[in-house]
Structure formats: structure tokens, C-alpha cells
Scaffold this active site. Structure first.
Site, PDB file in Angstrom:
ATOM      1  N   LYS A  29       9.374  -1.148  16.386  1.00  0.00           N
ATOM      2  CA  LYS A  29       9.614   0.299  16.447  1.00  0.00           C
ATOM      3  C   LYS A  29      11.098   0.634  16.505  1.00  0.00           C
ATOM      4  O   LYS A  29      11.506   1.758  16.194  1.00  0.00           O
ATOM      5  CB  LYS A  29       8.904   0.895  17.669  1.00  0.00           C
ATOM      6  N   ASP A  81       3.533   5.582  23.136  1.00  0.00           N
ATOM      7  CA  ASP A  81       2.876   4.609  24.007  1.00  0.00           C
ATOM      8  C   ASP A  81       3.913   3.738  24.685  1.00  0.00           C
ATOM      9  O   ASP A  81       3.582   2.948  25.568  1.00  0.00           O
ATOM     10  CB  ASP A  81       1.934   3.719  23.189  1.00  0.00           C
TER      11      ASP A  81
END
Length: 402
Positions: A75, A123
């Protein structure tokens, strides 16, 4: 569960907008941005000959994103990259001149960035990337976290100076809250999932992930025959599958999307032929993949570029964490977080279930991606039985992998 792609769009060319986002020119832009990052290093590609022999395949390689840009996850490539692009575009408009990545530290560009607030739901890993990107360019960040995000992951995001906003419910609830509050406050949402009317920024996030594919193809002696990649809302899977489809064409590998059985929103989209919301039941240990509705942009790519969809159970994800921490003779130690080894878990399940449609045999060359390291070290130690530091130091406890 296993589902071949029966969509009428399967193996058709990507939508023109997706081809532009995930193509060679976009990947070139990502590499140009990465070259300006002080801590950018190509991540390792590990060969696992012992596990390959055990599975009856020719070769198995793991692209290890646990070291990416100091954030421990793939990410790191998406959120920060999108923030950089958005700041440069706003600076170009405000200053009335072209502004490029080399100008990010110019005082007038940073003055523009200081007026911007970027926001997202997360998350854990995406929020870290957005927060880091904002800190690097001098913008503000507001990160929305749902009830299931661990305190360790929240602290890792806050470390970059982000405002942390807690939301009751699950990831999808935090996405809605982030969009609503950002609209009210004039913040810019940098989401890794899309919705009607909001596609370009998630596309930029996905574009950042193409660096993984480009590096892997350079590191491999020859292209893989099979690729197994995990999915949350589908962004990483779509980026990898889409870029492979563009650069390899008809020679591209079989591409299999792997998800938690408890949060299989891309699998549900494949069944329905469109993104649908799946029921939120018992949480999955694969926390970074716990999403209940696929990103429409990601699905648009996967409907064309994925060849099959499958699910794995929580115990299979944990077993892979332990196997990578204590590998067979000749294989390297790899620290994979709860969601990191899910693609590998899918491969192991496919072999065990004898999924003949995939054509896995002793000539197969399989690529999987460890999408995260131990981004929550306490949870990792709880599941594996040893700290990630001790795993890397070769101090794995004898009984911990059983």
C-alpha cells in the site's frame, strides 16, 4: 470455493480508461515518482524451490512487499503516490504553471499543499501510505478507522501526524463516513475503492501498484505461467492483472484472485456479474482484506483480466504465515502478515483440490505477492508464536509453526 471466470468480458481488452491507467506510460510515471523517494528500493523476489517441489510445480517466486518504502506493505505505493499527484495538480492550477515531481519541495508548492487535507478510510496499510504522503508534501491528513483496526495499526498511522477519526462498524462504514465528512469539510478523499462518480483517484492508487509487476518481470528469468494475488476491494489484484494483460497480451499468465471466505466480495461480484455487497459476519483474521463490496473500477478490470476466483479459510492464511516463517530446506525465511501470504494460500489450496482447469504442473512457474510484512507485530507473534524480529534472526521456536 473456486470459480472460473465465465463473464462475457473475460479476456476482452481493458476499458480504454483502465488501459491508460494501468499501461506502460502510467507505470513509467510511477517509476519517475519513486526515483525521487529517498528510501525507494526494489523489493526482493524470493525463489522457494522446496515448496515448489512439494506442490509439484516447476518454480515458485514470492515478491516480498514487506520492505516497501518503510511501511511494510504494498500500500506504500498507492496512497502516497496519489497524494503526490493530487498536490502537483492543485499546485499547477493555483500557480498557473506546470509543476512536476521535482518541484514538490519548492516553497510555493508546499504552500499550496498546506491548504489541502487528504482523507481516507483504512484497515491500516492504506491509511499509513496516505498519511506518509501528506507529511512528505506538507499537506494535512484525516484518517478514518473502523472498530476492527488494531491499536498498533492506529498508532502506526498517527505517527505521521494524521488526525485519527474512529468510526463504529466495519471498513465499508468507514468509507461512507470518510466520504460524507470530507464532502462537508472540503477535504480530498484518497480512497483505494471506487464508487459511481469517483474513479480517477482510486485509479491513481492502482497505478502506483504497477511498480510491483514491473519489478517482478525484470527480476524473473521468464514470465510466470500463473499468478495468485489476494484481494480486498480488488485494487492490487486489478493492478497486477491489468498490467500483465497489457504488457504480455495473449502470452499473459493465468491469473487467480484469492480472498478470505468470510469477506469474498470479488468472488461475489464474479458470481453476480457486478459488484454486490456481501453480508458482514464473523471477522476474518485476514484483516487487510476484510472488505464487503468490490471496487467497481477494480471489478471492471478483473472481469476481463482474471481467469478464476477462489477463497481460503482463516486457518489456511495462518498456516502460510507459519510455513514462511519456518520454511523447508533451501527456502528463505519470509515474514508475512495475516493478509500477506493469502495468494500463496490460494495456490496451496488449488493444488490440494486438484484444480485441473488451472493447468498447474511441473512446468508451471508461479508468482505470488507477500503484500504485507508484520504490520501488527503483536498480532503476528500471537499467530506465529514468535516475534517477526526473531523469525528474521533465525530464532524460530521449534514448536511455533505446528
Amino acid at each position: 470455493m473456486f470459480l472460473p471466470n465465465r463473464n462475457a468480458l473475460h479476456r476482452q481488452p481493458l476499458d480504454p480508461a483502465d488501459s491508460e491507467t494501468l499501461g506502460v506510460a502510467g507505470a513509467d510515471t510511477v517509476e519517475r515518482f519513486l526515483a525521487r523517494r529517498d528510501n525507494h528500493r526494489q523489493t526482493p523476489l524470493h525463489a522457494l524451490p522446496a515448496l515448489a517441489a512439494e506442490l509439484g510445480i516447476g518454480a515458485l517466486h514470492v515478491k516480498d512487499e514487506g520492505f516497501r518504502l518503510g511501511l511494510g506493505s504494498f500500500k506504500a505505493l498507492g496512497g502516497a503516490y496519489a497524494v503526490f499527484r493530487l498536490v502537483l495538480e492543485e499546485a499547477s492550477r493555483s500557480l498557473g504553471r506546470p509543476v512536476d515531481v521535482a518541484d514538490l519541495n519548492q516553497p510555493d508548492v508546499r504552500a499550496v499543499a498546506a491548504t489541502m487535507t487528504v482523507a481516507c478510510a483504512t484497515d491500516g496499510n492504506h491509511g499509513r501510505s496516505v498519511a506518509q504522503g501528506a507529511q512528505l508534501v506538507g499537506a494535512r491528513a484525516a484518517i478514518f478507522v473502523h472498530a476492527g483496526v488494531s491499536e498498533e495499526r492506529i498508532a502506526a498511522i498517527a505517527r505521521y501526524g494524521a488526525e485519527m477519526i474512529r468510526v463504529d462498524g466495519n471498513y465499508d462504514d468507514s468509507v461512507r463516513q470518510a466520504a460524507q465528512v470530507s464532502d462537508e469539510k472540503g477535504w480530498t478523499v484518497v480512497s483505494d475503492t471506487s464508487w459511481p462518480g469517483y474513479e480517477r483517484i482510486p485509479g491513481l492508487v492502482m497505478q502506483g501498484y504497477t511498480a510491483i509487476v514491473r519489478e517482478a518481470l525484470r527480476q524473473l528469468g521468464e514470465p510466470p505461467t500463473h499468478v495468485f494475488v489476494q484481494a480486498g476491494v480488488g485494487g492490487i489484484a486489478a493492478a497486477v492483472a491489468g498490467h500483465l494483460a497489457i504488457v504480455l497480451g495473449d502470452a499473459r499468465p493465468s491469473f487467480i484472485v484469492v480472498e478470505p471466505a468470510r469477506a469474498a466480495c470479488v468472488f461475489a461480484a464474479a458470481q453476480a456479474g457486478r459488484p454486490v455487497k456481501v453480508a458482514h459476519g464473523q471477522p476474518t483474521v485476514m484483516a487487510m482484506l476484510e472488505c464487503y463490496e468490490a471496487s467497481p473500477v477494480a471489478w471492471r478490470v478483473l472481469a476481463r483480466a482474471a481467469d478464476a476466483f477462489m477463497t481460503v479459510d482463516d486457518d489456511e492464511a495462518i498456516a502460510v504465515m507459519r510455513r514462511l516463517a519456518r520454511p523447508g530446506a533451501g527456502d528463505p525465511v519470509i515474514v508475512a502478515g495475516e493478509s500477506g501470504g493469502v495468494g500463496l494460500a490460494g495456490l496451496i489450496r488449488a493444488v490440494a483440490d486438484n484444480q485441473v482447469d488451472l493447468g498447474l504442473d511441473r512446468k508451471s512457474r508461479v508468482l505470488v505477492i507477500n503484500t504485507e510484512g508484520a504490520t501488527d507485530p503483536y498480532r503476528y507473534a500471537e499467530l506465529v508464536g514468535t516475534s517477526p524480529a526473531d523469525v528474521l534472526a533465525g530464532k524460530m521456536l521449534a514448536g511455533a509453526a505446528l
